[in-house]
Design an enzyme around this catalytic site. Sequence first.
Site, PDB file in Angstrom:
ATOM      1  N   THR A  37       0.858  -1.192   0.000  1.00  0.00           N
ATOM      2  CA  THR A  37       0.000   0.000   0.000  1.00  0.00           C
ATOM      3  C   THR A  37       0.892   1.240   0.000  1.00  0.00           C
ATOM      4  OG1 THR A  37      -0.030  -0.119   2.412  1.00  0.00           O
ATOM      5  CG2 THR A  37      -1.957  -1.015   1.284  1.00  0.00           C
ATOM      6  N   GLY A  39       1.647   5.263   1.365  1.00  0.00           N
ATOM      7  CA  GLY A  39       1.497   5.934   2.668  1.00  0.00           C
ATOM      8  C   GLY A  39       2.678   5.757   3.605  1.00  0.00           C
ATOM      9  N   THR A  41       5.554   4.613   6.356  1.00  0.00           N
ATOM     10  CA  THR A  41       5.492   4.354   7.800  1.00  0.00           C
ATOM     11  C   THR A  41       4.282   5.061   8.399  1.00  0.00           C
ATOM     12  OG1 THR A  41       7.906   4.274   7.859  1.00  0.00           O
ATOM     13  CG2 THR A  41       6.782   4.605   9.964  1.00  0.00           C
ATOM     14  N   GLY A 180      12.887   3.262  26.383  1.00  0.00           N
ATOM     15  CA  GLY A 180      12.952   4.557  25.695  1.00  0.00           C
ATOM     16  C   GLY A 180      11.761   5.428  26.028  1.00  0.00           C
ATOM     17  N   VAL A 237      19.274  -1.063  29.515  1.00  0.00           N
ATOM     18  CA  VAL A 237      18.951  -2.484  29.391  1.00  0.00           C
ATOM     19  C   VAL A 237      20.153  -3.148  28.726  1.00  0.00           C
ATOM     20  CG1 VAL A 237      17.413  -4.137  28.280  1.00  0.00           C
ATOM     21  CG2 VAL A 237      16.490  -1.990  29.195  1.00  0.00           C
ATOM     22  N   ARG A 273      14.761   5.909  15.633  1.00  0.00           N
ATOM     23  CA  ARG A 273      14.681   5.302  14.300  1.00  0.00           C
ATOM     24  C   ARG A 273      15.931   5.677  13.507  1.00  0.00           C
ATOM     25  NH1 ARG A 273       9.809   3.387  12.725  1.00  0.00           N
ATOM     26  NH2 ARG A 273      10.085   4.013  10.535  1.00  0.00           N
ATOM     27  N   ALA A 320       6.357  13.458   9.913  1.00  0.00           N
ATOM     28  CA  ALA A 320       5.656  13.393   8.633  1.00  0.00           C
ATOM     29  C   ALA A 320       5.527  14.780   8.009  1.00  0.00           C
ATOM     30  CB  ALA A 320       4.279  12.770   8.845  1.00  0.00           C
ATOM     31  N   HIS A 444     -14.476  33.276  23.106  1.00  0.00           N
ATOM     32  CA  HIS A 444     -14.723  32.853  24.493  1.00  0.00           C
ATOM     33  C   HIS A 444     -16.010  32.031  24.535  1.00  0.00           C
ATOM     34  CE1 HIS A 444     -14.897  33.028  28.842  1.00  0.00           C
ATOM     35  NE2 HIS A 444     -16.170  33.352  28.747  1.00  0.00           N
TER      36      HIS A 444
END
Length: 465
Positions: A37, A39, A41, A180, A237, A273, A320, A444
């Site tokens: 498809t 789009g 990530t 993280g 870790v 990433r 993005a 307001h």
Amino acid sequence: MAQYDVIIIGGGPGGYNAAIRAGQLGLKAACVESGPTLGGTCLNVGCMPSKAMLHASELYEAAGKEFATLGIEVSPKLNLPQMMKQKADSVTALTKGIEFLFKKNKVDWIRGAGKIAGPGKVEVTGDDGKVVTLEAKNIVIATGSVPSGLPGVGVDQKRIVDSTGALSLPEVPKSLIVIGAGIIGLELGSVWRRLGAEVTVVEFLDRITPGMDAETAKTFQRALTKQGMKFKLGAKVTAAKAGKANVKLTVEPVAGGAAETLEADYVLLAIGRKPYTEGLGLESVGITPDKRGFIETDHWKTSAAGVWAIGDVTLGPMLAHKAEEEAVAAIETIAGKAGHVSYGLIPSVVYTAPEVAWVGKTEEELKAEGRAYKAGKFPFAANSRAKINHETEGFVKVLADAATDEILGVHMIGPNVGDMIAEYCVAMEFKAASEDVARTCHPHPTRSEALRQAAMGVEGWTMQA
Ligand code: FAD
Ligand code: NAI
């Protein structure tokens, strides 16, 4: 051999916006995308499915914990398969929408893995192994990014997952450890905590969300802790062992000291990433990525003539809307127009509850630059609409130049701030002074009045607090 004005490799927010803009400007464009498809990530395994889960889980928690205050008595029951289905349906609608826009703008989607095969040449290998060669005057690389790994923590997408796995867990974990305390960890950690998991976040640094204004980050951590999220800061870790039904993690204090073992049903690894250029044939045009794998650019041009790069695969925030800005600017430059991106004004939003949003400089950055600034701050606890809605946590903080009053940075935590930050993006794009916002009539009662009151605070005439 098919000839194009521009071939874009990658169909994410960078790639699809570039392709559509090229089509709009009358350029013959193709977008090469290897996934099933369009789009990238963002639409398939990032922004959109995560926001679908954040929205649904926020309502689920509100139904159980907050509706009663409003006089609405309900006992919500979780239907996880339906929650996942509505997420998948929304994603499908969005990716089909990109296909429609490609057709409308006469963009060819070439399905397969793209490889640059020398100047102006792209080879595309389809799922059936067939190779097609395309030619173009311009090639735009928009191949995005993938999750970073951590030695000793093997992602199996069963018990140890990355963001993609965490968006589709088969059950609500009793316990989840997130490695993280960045945006992914806190957004997806919030989703599963709201649905019933006990969530512990292990973070290397002694604070959460590096890059966020420190005062805002402190308030954010306090809010998440009040909601039940646990934090282990200054911890690393060093090993993970996945069993059939749980994971054991070895965690050590960064400052030194005894290691401990933490155990949970699932572990989410979310430590950042990295750019993705595998098999892209960069060497065929003499491009060498930097040490961390990013493609370096100057106004979206790479070191190779006729080859451009945009989005997560290049330096800068992995967002993005940054990819989208660069896509438009690169294509407009290719088309002989004046492409432009205001890199200092790319907003960031964390879509938790409360939301966090910011644009421009943090207080820490201004101090490091030695820039004299004034601050105005307004708490949502003093905003009438937020009070009525029982959403009083957080504040808006405006930082303005001490001499010229130009707005230099805005930091908000509270209800709906992810949408409201756009007001300051526009103001700052036009180089507004804080007084410009302070003297602009706001409706307001709305939460947006907090934006104005914070600006009034810069000159010390906040009226509602
Ligand atoms: P990508 O979206 O990564 O797209 C790259 C595409 O290129 C992919 O489809 C890939 O299949 C394709 N590709 C790669 N190599 C090849 C090749 N050789 N041939 C053909 N195709 C190839 N950002 C926000 O701004 N807001 C958010 O709320 C947000 N939420 C996120 C949540 C999660 C869980 C994650 C993981 C990310 C999120 N992001 C968010 C970040 C956002 O998804 C990225 O910044 C954005 O997708 C980058 O766009 P891009 O076009 O550069 O790359
Ligand atoms: P991140 O960079 O936001 O956060 C990673 C966190 O992991 C940092 O706090 C870092 O100090 C910590 N860390 C690094 N190594 C570690 C280790 N060994 N042990 C423990 N902690 C460690 O990365 P994240 O959350 O993976 O997200 C990646 C990117 O995706 C974001 O930077 C953002 O650009 C994008 N994104 C944007 C969203 C949005 O705009 N709302 C939502 C989700 C992702």
